[in-house]
Design a protein around this motif. Structure first.
Motif, PDB file in Angstrom:
ATOM      1  N   SER A 104      35.545 -28.525 -39.839  1.00 39.03           N
ATOM      2  CA  SER A 104      35.282 -29.877 -39.351  1.00 39.03           C
ATOM      3  C   SER A 104      36.461 -30.431 -38.548  1.00 39.03           C
ATOM      4  CB  SER A 104      34.995 -30.808 -40.524  1.00 39.03           C
ATOM      5  OG  SER A 104      34.800 -32.132 -40.074  1.00 39.03           O
ATOM      6  N   TYR A 157      42.563 -28.407 -38.061  1.00 42.55           N
ATOM      7  CA  TYR A 157      41.412 -27.620 -38.513  1.00 42.55           C
ATOM      8  C   TYR A 157      41.693 -26.181 -38.108  1.00 42.55           C
ATOM      9  CZ  TYR A 157      39.743 -28.246 -33.662  1.00 42.55           C
ATOM     10  OH  TYR A 157      39.635 -28.270 -32.284  1.00 42.55           O
ATOM     11  N   GLN A 195      42.207 -31.236 -43.965  1.00 42.37           N
ATOM     12  CA  GLN A 195      42.028 -32.199 -42.874  1.00 42.37           C
ATOM     13  C   GLN A 195      42.408 -33.614 -43.308  1.00 42.37           C
ATOM     14  OE1 GLN A 195      40.026 -29.616 -43.477  1.00 42.37           O
ATOM     15  NE2 GLN A 195      38.699 -29.100 -41.750  1.00 42.37           N
ATOM     16  N   SER A 217      36.823 -27.631 -49.335  1.00 43.37           N
ATOM     17  CA  SER A 217      37.044 -27.846 -47.898  1.00 43.37           C
ATOM     18  C   SER A 217      37.209 -29.322 -47.561  1.00 43.37           C
ATOM     19  CB  SER A 217      35.869 -27.271 -47.102  1.00 43.37           C
ATOM     20  OG  SER A 217      34.660 -27.906 -47.459  1.00 43.37           O
ATOM     21  N   GLY A 218      37.890 -29.566 -46.450  1.00 42.12           N
ATOM     22  CA  GLY A 218      38.131 -30.920 -45.976  1.00 42.12           C
ATOM     23  C   GLY A 218      39.371 -31.562 -46.557  1.00 42.12           C
ATOM     24  N   ASN A 243      36.745 -35.499 -42.878  1.00 41.54           N
ATOM     25  CA  ASN A 243      37.553 -34.825 -43.885  1.00 41.54           C
ATOM     26  C   ASN A 243      36.950 -35.075 -45.267  1.00 41.54           C
ATOM     27  OD1 ASN A 243      38.665 -37.291 -45.022  1.00 41.54           O
ATOM     28  ND2 ASN A 243      40.018 -37.399 -43.251  1.00 41.54           N
ATOM     29  N   ALA A 244      37.571 -34.524 -46.296  1.00 41.15           N
ATOM     30  CA  ALA A 244      37.004 -34.606 -47.637  1.00 41.15           C
ATOM     31  C   ALA A 244      36.885 -36.045 -48.118  1.00 41.15           C
ATOM     32  CB  ALA A 244      37.871 -33.799 -48.605  1.00 41.15           C
ATOM     33  N   LEU A 258      33.265 -28.215 -45.062  1.00 46.63           N
ATOM     34  CA  LEU A 258      33.983 -28.864 -43.959  1.00 46.63           C
ATOM     35  C   LEU A 258      35.151 -28.036 -43.455  1.00 46.63           C
ATOM     36  CD1 LEU A 258      34.127 -32.528 -45.367  1.00 46.63           C
ATOM     37  CD2 LEU A 258      32.485 -31.592 -43.731  1.00 46.63           C
ATOM     38  N   GLY A 277      29.921 -28.003 -41.197  1.00 48.13           N
ATOM     39  CA  GLY A 277      31.186 -28.520 -40.691  1.00 48.13           C
ATOM     40  C   GLY A 277      31.190 -29.341 -39.428  1.00 48.13           C
ATOM     41  N   CYS A 299      28.819 -30.072 -49.101  1.00 48.50           N
ATOM     42  CA  CYS A 299      29.335 -29.902 -47.744  1.00 48.50           C
ATOM     43  C   CYS A 299      30.348 -28.771 -47.663  1.00 48.50           C
ATOM     44  CB  CYS A 299      29.963 -31.196 -47.216  1.00 48.50           C
ATOM     45  SG  CYS A 299      31.529 -31.647 -47.996  1.00 48.50           S
TER      46      CYS A 299
END
Length: 446
Positions: A187, A218, A211, A207-208, A191-192, A184, A159, A182
């Motif tokens: 993070s 986050y 974001q 994840s991500g 972001n994704a 994230l 992350g 990944c």
């Protein structure tokens, strides 16, 4: 019977996940593979031992697409019907015995990454055998080359990795035909959508995505400015728009719903009482860790509970759009993610969020196998490795029936759950293996 290298599992209901149907049939197994599948109107060959599977339901061995396996609790995965795992970070040298185990060993086959590549200061501390912490693209490229030489199946990015390092990791991994995964969740910078554009293939925990929708958010950020967000009823239109963008990059999601669900429900967590969990308690495996982590349940809730419903909406939306979504657990991470058994809760959650029972089984078998190019597992057909689970009840009627296991067949060898759990290594053996690994790793680092 269980030592036979050639036998027939006769007259069971075969769940054909590849073609989305089921039928009564018999499976001839020779050595480690499925030799023939017989329909009821076909005569079975004589002189071959038979396992009577009448009234049983046969599914392919399950695949946990996100876990962190160790020898100590590897048998618990197999006893739960998990015949293959995707090990998403750790150290391949530490689990070499599992990776190199015979095809019919009482542990799952392992498809593994090595230590994760993170940015400074490192979410799990400074550089160690389990993580490389760097903001230097060249150091990251060198690490990818080292991991490729060690025989990894994919690369894991974490992350706090920065954009330049992520780009270096992806570009170097492509030279070795390795996908990049990944995580994230924490993070602050990527972001994704950023990661997908760079060329990352796998998104652990979905994840991500948060974001990407909420710039600057986050889990550890000051949540005051985000109090207006309704995490229980996220904006499905915005999620669909984002998923459509992600679909264009052909990325794959492993949402690991159970970790968010267990935290959200804590302290009333999912806690099945069966031979697997009883063994963990009896052998003092991981229980203390989860109890210690549960002391931080309020902090965990603040960071992760809000992602429970959000992640389910992301995963279901992505699947409905035609994207790849597979089952994984992150076991034994955070709280009460029981090795092996956790995949059964993950499947329950897939059904709860709108997958059919067949779609859920496919996410845990054939689709999981195809997503990482494993061509000889994940379905019941001639020539495939004989990784099978015999169930006492129909999982297409109730996905919870995957927990009612009669036999597990791994690489052609038939096991009861009790027989598998007899292979749990002693703590003395585990401590000796760890000590030897630490010495070898220290020598390699020099």
């Amino acid at each position: 019977m269980r030592e036979q290298k050639h036998y027939i599992v006769a007259n069971g209901t075969i769940i054909d996940v590849e073609n989305s149907n089921s039928f009564t049939g018999s499976i001839e197994i020779q050595e480690s593979k499925i030799k023939t599948i017989f329909l009821p109107n076909q005569v079975l060959p004589e002189g071959i031992p038979v396992i009577d599977a009448k009234g049983k339901f046969i599914i392919p061995g399950l695949i946990d697409m996100h876990c962190h396996i160790q020898e100590l609790y590897a048998p618990h995965f197999l006893a739960s019907g998990v015949t293959t795992v995707r090990n998403t970070a750790g150290n391949v040298f530490m689990i070499k015995n599992l990776i190199d185990a015979p095809i019919d060993a009482p542990t799952p086959r392992v498809y593994s990454a090595d230590r994760m590549i993170d940015g400074t200061p490192g979410q799990w501390g400074p550089t160690s055998s389990g993580n490389l912490v760097t903001d230097d693209p060249e150091e990251a490229r060198m690490e990818v080359r080292r991991q490729a030489a060690a025989g990894v199946k994919f690369i894991k990015a974490y992350g706090w990795i920065n954009r330049n390092v992520m780009e270096a990791v992806v570009n170097e991994a492509k030279k070795y035909d390795l996908e990049v995964s990944c995580d994230l969740i924490h993070s602050k910078d990527l972001n994704a959508l950023d990661a997908a554009q760079i060329g990352v293939t796998w998104f652990e925990h979905a994840s991500g995505f948060a974001q990407a929708l909420y710039q600057g958010w986050y889990p550890r950020a000051d949540q005051t400015q985000w109090e207006h967000l309704n995490w229980e009823e996220p904006d499905e239109r915005k999620i669909k728009d984002l998923c459509q963008q992600m679909i264009a990059y052909n990325v794959k999601l492993c949402p690991t719903l159970i970790i968010f669900d267990q935290i959200d429900k804590s302290p009333q967590v999912w806690d099945p009482k069966n031979i697997i969990t009883e063994s963990l308690e009896k052998e003092h495996i991981l229980i203390g860790h989860w109890r210690n982590m549960s002391e931080y349940q309020e902090q965990l809730k603040q960071q992760f509970a809000k992602l429970n419903q959000f992640t389910k909406v992301v995963a279901k939306t992505y699947f409905d759009l035609g994207g790849t979504v597979v089952t994984g657990t992150d076991s034994p991470a955070l709280i009460w993610t029981f090795p092996g058994m956790a995949i059964h809760r993950e499947m329950e959650l897939f059904v709860e969020m709108g997958f059919s029972e067949m779609e859920t089984l496919q996410a845990a078998t054939v689709n999981a196998a195809k997503s990482i190019q494993l061509e000889n597992v994940g379905s019941i057909k001639k020539g495939n490795i004989a990784d099978l689970v015999l169930l006492n009840n129909d999982p297409l009627e109730n996905i919870q029936h995957t927990q009612d296991i009669y036999y597990v067949i791994k690489g052609g060898k038939v096991y009861s759950q009790e027989e598998i759990l007899k292979h749990i290594p002693s703590q003395a053996y585990v401590d000796k293996q760890l000590s030897e690994f630490e010495k070898e790793w220290e020598a390699m680092e020099k």
